[in-house]
Scaffold this active site. Structure first.
Site, PDB file in Angstrom:
ATOM      1  N   GLY A  79      62.351  26.464  64.914  1.00 30.30           N
ATOM      2  CA  GLY A  79      61.480  27.397  65.598  1.00 30.30           C
ATOM      3  C   GLY A  79      60.313  27.848  64.746  1.00 30.30           C
ATOM      4  N   ASP A  83      65.811  34.672  69.025  1.00 33.16           N
ATOM      5  CA  ASP A  83      67.249  34.945  68.938  1.00 33.16           C
ATOM      6  C   ASP A  83      67.939  33.755  68.286  1.00 33.16           C
ATOM      7  OD1 ASP A  83      69.713  36.167  69.275  1.00 33.16           O
ATOM      8  OD2 ASP A  83      69.947  35.494  71.351  1.00 33.16           O
TER       9      ASP A  83
END
Length: 260
Positions: free
Chosen positions: A124, A141
């Site tokens: 990410g 998350d």
């Protein structure tokens, strides 16, 4: 070698684990698109802060958010909620572990990829640093089996995230309020976003959701937040009225106004 994936079930809820008892995601089997865990519900509180689906659910023109980035798939709870209740949104998921994507497909009713929903398998942080796309809503998350966020909790990552936001951009980050690194994480966000950060009071699980903003300011008083929460509940079933109450009781909102 990928992380170990375990699935458990109890009282009608299916849980995702990464080789330990630590819960990485959950789905109520009879309500697969609902947000079972409290912190996932609070990560969608951006819908109270911008003009989202609760304003006019019959019309999607101009609704927020239109471009969503989700970093960390888990049990796909956030992805499924946005996919179902924000039909105007194009959703990009980034998940580092192929086995998590496979588990979400097999056990947690992950929607198939289509013109408005895509999954990128990779880091990410690297995705944010290397891409030029901008997003209205970024949901972060991502944790490993030891509940560590790694590169997703660094100053360069938060600074890069800020450059990927639209004028109405918001970021929601899941933190662990009882872990040693919580305050340091918050300080990194405050530095990256010039103090435009609000940490919600800790959930019962110890999770803290922090919101960061850039561009257009957010200013909502408590009556307005309650009105929006009631409309959001009617439109989607998501009940954020308890969150508004906790914000008020914790003294988080000076003068009774949420400013971000």
């Amino acid at each position: 070698m990928g992380i170990p994936i375990d699935i458990s079930e109890a009282a009608g809820v299916r849980y995702l684990h990464f080789g330990s008892d630590w819960v990485q995601g959950a789905m109520r089997i009879r309500k697969p698109n609902a947000l079972e865990l409290a912190y996932t519900r609070e990560m969608m509180a951006g819908l109270l802060l911008r003009d989202g689906l609760h304003e006019n659910p019959a019309q999607d023109a101009g609704q927020w958010p239109r471009k969503v980035l989700i970093i960390g798939l888990g049990a796909a709870s956030l992805a499924k909620f946005v996919y179902r209740h924000c039909p105007q949104a194009r959703i990009q998921v980034v998940e580092i572990e192929p086995s998590v994507v496979a588990a979400a497909r097999q056990f947690f009713r992950l929607p198939p990829e289509d013109g408005r929903f895509s999954i990128h398998v990779g880091c990410g942080a690297q995705y944010v640093l290397e891409r030029e796309r901008r997003f209205d809503y970024v949901l972060v998350d991502g944790f490993d089996r030891n509940a560590r966020a790694g590169a997703l909790d660094t100053l360069p990552f938060y600074q890069a995230l800020r450059t990927r936001l639209t004028a109405q951009g918001l970021i929601a980050v899941n933190l662990f309020g009882r872990s040693r690194g919580y305050k340091a994480s918050l300080e990194r966000m405050i530095t990256a976003f010039d103090d435009r950060v609000l940490a919600f009071p800790s959930c019962d699980s110890g999770n803290v959701v922090a919101f960061c903003a850039d561009g257009e300011p957010v200013e909502r008083d408590i009556p307005e937040l309650r009105r929006r929460a009631a409309a959001l509940k009617a439109a989607s079933g998501l009940d954020l009225l308890p969150t508004v109450t906790r914000l008020e009781q914790a003294g988080t909102l000076p003068g009774g106004v949420l400013t971000l």
